[in-house]
Design a protein around this motif. Structure first.
Motif, PDB file in Angstrom:
ATOM      1  N   ASP A  84      31.480  40.429  40.368  1.00  0.00           N
ATOM      2  CA  ASP A  84      31.487  38.995  40.360  1.00  0.00           C
ATOM      3  C   ASP A  84      30.391  38.636  41.215  1.00  0.00           C
ATOM      4  N   TYR A  85      29.901  39.361  42.415  1.00  0.00           N
ATOM      5  CA  TYR A  85      28.948  38.857  43.306  1.00  0.00           C
ATOM      6  C   TYR A  85      28.124  40.244  43.757  1.00  0.00           C
ATOM      7  N   VAL A  86      26.998  40.161  44.354  1.00  0.00           N
ATOM      8  CA  VAL A  86      26.344  41.291  44.745  1.00  0.00           C
ATOM      9  C   VAL A  86      27.169  41.783  46.112  1.00  0.00           C
ATOM     10  N   PHE A  87      27.722  40.946  46.797  1.00  0.00           N
ATOM     11  CA  PHE A  87      28.956  41.459  47.735  1.00  0.00           C
ATOM     12  C   PHE A  87      29.444  39.956  47.955  1.00  0.00           C
ATOM     13  N   PRO A  88      30.814  40.035  48.530  1.00  0.00           N
ATOM     14  CA  PRO A  88      31.581  41.133  48.562  1.00  0.00           C
ATOM     15  C   PRO A  88      31.894  41.651  47.152  1.00  0.00           C
ATOM     16  N   GLY A  89      32.666  42.826  47.252  1.00  0.00           N
ATOM     17  CA  GLY A  89      33.427  43.305  46.025  1.00  0.00           C
ATOM     18  C   GLY A  89      34.427  42.671  45.338  1.00  0.00           C
ATOM     19  N   SER A  90      34.708  42.907  43.983  1.00  0.00           N
ATOM     20  CA  SER A  90      35.533  42.264  43.396  1.00  0.00           C
ATOM     21  C   SER A  90      37.048  42.454  43.826  1.00  0.00           C
ATOM     22  N   GLY A  91      37.462  43.428  44.455  1.00  0.00           N
ATOM     23  CA  GLY A  91      38.855  43.868  44.834  1.00  0.00           C
ATOM     24  C   GLY A  91      39.336  42.651  45.578  1.00  0.00           C
ATOM     25  N   ALA A  92      38.726  42.167  46.395  1.00  0.00           N
ATOM     26  CA  ALA A  92      39.105  41.156  47.433  1.00  0.00           C
ATOM     27  C   ALA A  92      39.273  39.801  46.676  1.00  0.00           C
ATOM     28  N   VAL A  93      38.456  39.483  45.788  1.00  0.00           N
ATOM     29  CA  VAL A  93      38.607  38.446  44.878  1.00  0.00           C
ATOM     30  C   VAL A  93      39.964  38.596  43.951  1.00  0.00           C
ATOM     31  N   LEU A  94      40.189  39.678  43.391  1.00  0.00           N
ATOM     32  CA  LEU A  94      41.433  40.121  42.555  1.00  0.00           C
ATOM     33  C   LEU A  94      42.352  39.649  43.505  1.00  0.00           C
ATOM     34  N   GLY A  95      42.560  40.374  44.544  1.00  0.00           N
ATOM     35  CA  GLY A  95      43.633  40.083  45.731  1.00  0.00           C
ATOM     36  C   GLY A  95      44.109  38.855  45.592  1.00  0.00           C
ATOM     37  N   ALA A  96      43.068  37.952  45.937  1.00  0.00           N
ATOM     38  CA  ALA A  96      43.327  36.397  46.035  1.00  0.00           C
ATOM     39  C   ALA A  96      43.769  35.804  45.059  1.00  0.00           C
ATOM     40  N   LYS A  97      43.379  36.351  43.741  1.00  0.00           N
ATOM     41  CA  LYS A  97      43.978  35.415  42.781  1.00  0.00           C
ATOM     42  C   LYS A  97      45.345  36.109  42.225  1.00  0.00           C
ATOM     43  N   LEU A  98      45.595  37.411  42.614  1.00  0.00           N
ATOM     44  CA  LEU A  98      46.826  37.791  42.606  1.00  0.00           C
ATOM     45  C   LEU A  98      47.804  37.098  43.661  1.00  0.00           C
ATOM     46  N   GLY A  99      47.409  36.397  44.641  1.00  0.00           N
ATOM     47  CA  GLY A  99      48.114  35.740  45.814  1.00  0.00           C
ATOM     48  C   GLY A  99      48.672  36.596  46.569  1.00  0.00           C
ATOM     49  N   ILE A 100      47.868  38.008  47.086  1.00  0.00           N
ATOM     50  CA  ILE A 100      48.298  38.893  47.891  1.00  0.00           C
ATOM     51  C   ILE A 100      47.371  38.984  48.861  1.00  0.00           C
ATOM     52  N   ASP A 101      46.794  38.148  49.607  1.00  0.00           N
ATOM     53  CA  ASP A 101      45.625  38.230  50.522  1.00  0.00           C
ATOM     54  C   ASP A 101      46.214  39.048  51.677  1.00  0.00           C
ATOM     55  N   GLY A 102      45.670  40.016  52.258  1.00  0.00           N
ATOM     56  CA  GLY A 102      45.962  40.721  53.230  1.00  0.00           C
ATOM     57  C   GLY A 102      46.240  42.195  53.007  1.00  0.00           C
ATOM     58  N   VAL A 103      46.626  42.305  51.627  1.00  0.00           N
ATOM     59  CA  VAL A 103      46.609  43.692  50.972  1.00  0.00           C
ATOM     60  C   VAL A 103      45.220  44.462  50.666  1.00  0.00           C
ATOM     61  N   PRO A 104      45.095  45.522  51.234  1.00  0.00           N
ATOM     62  CA  PRO A 104      43.699  46.046  51.109  1.00  0.00           C
ATOM     63  C   PRO A 104      43.355  46.317  49.915  1.00  0.00           C
ATOM     64  N   ALA A 105      41.883  46.097  49.693  1.00  0.00           N
ATOM     65  CA  ALA A 105      41.383  46.306  48.488  1.00  0.00           C
ATOM     66  C   ALA A 105      40.190  47.385  48.589  1.00  0.00           C
ATOM     67  N   LEU A 106      39.964  48.203  47.837  1.00  0.00           N
ATOM     68  CA  LEU A 106      38.641  48.896  47.898  1.00  0.00           C
ATOM     69  C   LEU A 106      38.094  48.871  46.583  1.00  0.00           C
ATOM     70  N   ASP A 107      36.729  48.823  46.647  1.00  0.00           N
ATOM     71  CA  ASP A 107      35.771  49.016  45.571  1.00  0.00           C
ATOM     72  C   ASP A 107      35.096  49.978  45.313  1.00  0.00           C
ATOM     73  N   VAL A 108      35.171  50.618  44.090  1.00  0.00           N
ATOM     74  CA  VAL A 108      34.503  51.915  43.734  1.00  0.00           C
ATOM     75  C   VAL A 108      33.343  51.775  42.760  1.00  0.00           C
ATOM     76  N   ARG A 109      32.308  52.390  43.214  1.00  0.00           N
ATOM     77  CA  ARG A 109      30.996  52.181  42.115  1.00  0.00           C
ATOM     78  C   ARG A 109      30.397  53.477  41.470  1.00  0.00           C
ATOM     79  N   GLN A 110      31.394  54.073  40.848  1.00  0.00           N
ATOM     80  CA  GLN A 110      30.999  55.483  40.288  1.00  0.00           C
ATOM     81  C   GLN A 110      30.920  55.064  38.738  1.00  0.00           C
ATOM     82  N   GLN A 111      30.743  53.478  38.375  1.00  0.00           N
ATOM     83  CA  GLN A 111      30.515  53.470  37.007  1.00  0.00           C
ATOM     84  C   GLN A 111      31.421  53.874  36.068  1.00  0.00           C
ATOM     85  N   CYS A 112      30.960  54.418  34.857  1.00  0.00           N
ATOM     86  CA  CYS A 112      31.693  54.980  33.905  1.00  0.00           C
ATOM     87  C   CYS A 112      32.635  56.215  34.166  1.00  0.00           C
ATOM     88  N   ALA A 113      32.418  56.840  35.362  1.00  0.00           N
ATOM     89  CA  ALA A 113      33.003  57.747  36.011  1.00  0.00           C
ATOM     90  C   ALA A 113      34.134  57.401  36.977  1.00  0.00           C
TER      91      ALA A 113
END
Length: 350
Positions: A84-113
């Motif tokens: 969604d943004y250059v930063f932060p990663g989208s994992g945090a944004v997804l957590g907020a949209k799911l309503g589980i702020d506080g749950v750790p979110a890790l972003d992985v940048r290995q593209q297709c792999a």
């Protein structure tokens, strides 16, 4: 201690965009695209629709299949090359949209792999005691780097002719533009005591080939990181050396698969299914033939979705799970290569 997939889901945005639709903005044809890639159609995210939005819908479906609520999750792993943004990663944004702020979110940048590398992370998080239930998502919104502005024409909302300049711009990036589509796949992993989970994986990275597929503009090599002339220079559109990537994939993936089987004393014919990244049907068929794998053991859906990068393997797993193809107790292999270059294979007991 292992893990199992207890819920799967996927989501693709909008109506399918056929190969014929792309001829409205560039010089191409259905036959030209299909013969070179195996693609007939793809989906594109709409204006304002981000990777996290696609991920949210896929996650809801996976959680529903797992009969869990978002609050049952201990960890999120989000994989994307179009965040969604250059930063932060989208994992945090997804957590907020799911309503589980506080749950750790890790972003992985290995593209297709990303899925192959991500399986090692899932395994490690379970074994370390950091989580018991993990949401793994691959989501992409490639529409933002497509080389045309005439979306109304592509989507069939207008039958006007595009300008010669616009058509030339699209033609300049035609080989790349016809390959990608948007979508998200989500998997819910749960720790288990049964004989399931990651048997072994082999992953590799060779940064000497980073510029075989990369975005030249917008990096922090320059001050500012995005310059006024970048858009005019089409620096937001990836550059791809398709021939080099093809050669790399059809060489490294069979080598890695054979080495993984050798190291684990696993005969290739004892593997139930080969779940390959959906970048190009020609690559997958070549790899399959090199390994001596029957066609029905390597399912593909690239004809309907195109290359959804980090989303391809989760989307494929969801489809094959819902068909009843993938079942508990099977030994399956995943294979993928992505920009970086990153590549690898993983043996997973379902």
């Amino acid at each position: 201690m292992g893990f199992e997939i207890i819920g799967t889901g996927h989501y693709v945005p909008g109506a399918p965009v056929t190969n014929e639709a792309l001829t409205r903005v560039m010089d191409t044809s259905d036959d030209w695209i299909y013969q070179r890639s195996g693609i007939r159609q793809r989906h594109f995210a709409g204006e304002g629709q981000a990777a996290s939005d696609l991920a949210l819908e896929a996650s809801k479906r996976a959680l529903e299949a797992a009969r869990l609520s978002p609050k049952d999750l201990d960890y999120i792993i989000f994989t994307s090359m179009t965040p969604d943004y250059v930063f932060p990663g989208s994992g945090a944004v997804l957590g907020a949209k799911l309503g589980i702020d506080g749950v750790p979110a890790l972003d992985v940048r290995q593209q297709c792999a990303a899925m192959i590398f991500g399986l090692q992370l899932v395994d490690g998080l379970f074994k370390s005691g950091a989580a018991k239930t993990i949401l793994f998502v691959g989501a992409e919104a490639h529409a933002g780097f497509m080389p045309w502005d005439d979306w109304d024409v592509v989507e069939g909302k207008s039958d006007r002719e595009v300008s010669p300049e616009a058509r030339k711009r699209a033609n300049d990036h035609r080989a790349l533009a016809v390959l990608f589509g948007d979508g998200a796949g989500a998997l819910v992993f749960r720790q288990t005591d049964r004989d399931a989970g990651l048997v072994a994986a082999k992953v590799h990275t060779d940064g000497r080939y980073a510029e075989t597929l990369y975005v030249p503009g917008g990096g922090f090599r320059t001050r500012p990181y995005w310059k006024a002339n970048h858009f005019d220079e089409q620096a937001h559109i990836p550059r791809m050396d398709g021939r080099e990537l093809f050669k790399f994939a059809v060489t490294k993936l069979p080598q890695t698969a054979r080495k993984l089987c050798e190291d684990t004393s696993t005969p290739i014919d004892k593997i139930d299914y080969f779940l390959a990244h959906q970048a190009n049907a020609r690559i997958n068929n070549y790899v399959r033939e090199q390994l001596g794998v029957p066609e029905d053991k390597m399912p593909m859906n690239i004809d309907r979705f195109g290359n959804t990068s980090a989303g391809t393997l989760p989307i494929l797993i969801d489809e094959e799970t819902r068909k009843g193809t993938l079942k508990k107790g099977q030994l399956n292999m995943m294979l993928a290569l992505g920009a970086g270059i990153h590549w690898g294979c993983a043996l997973v007991r379902w």
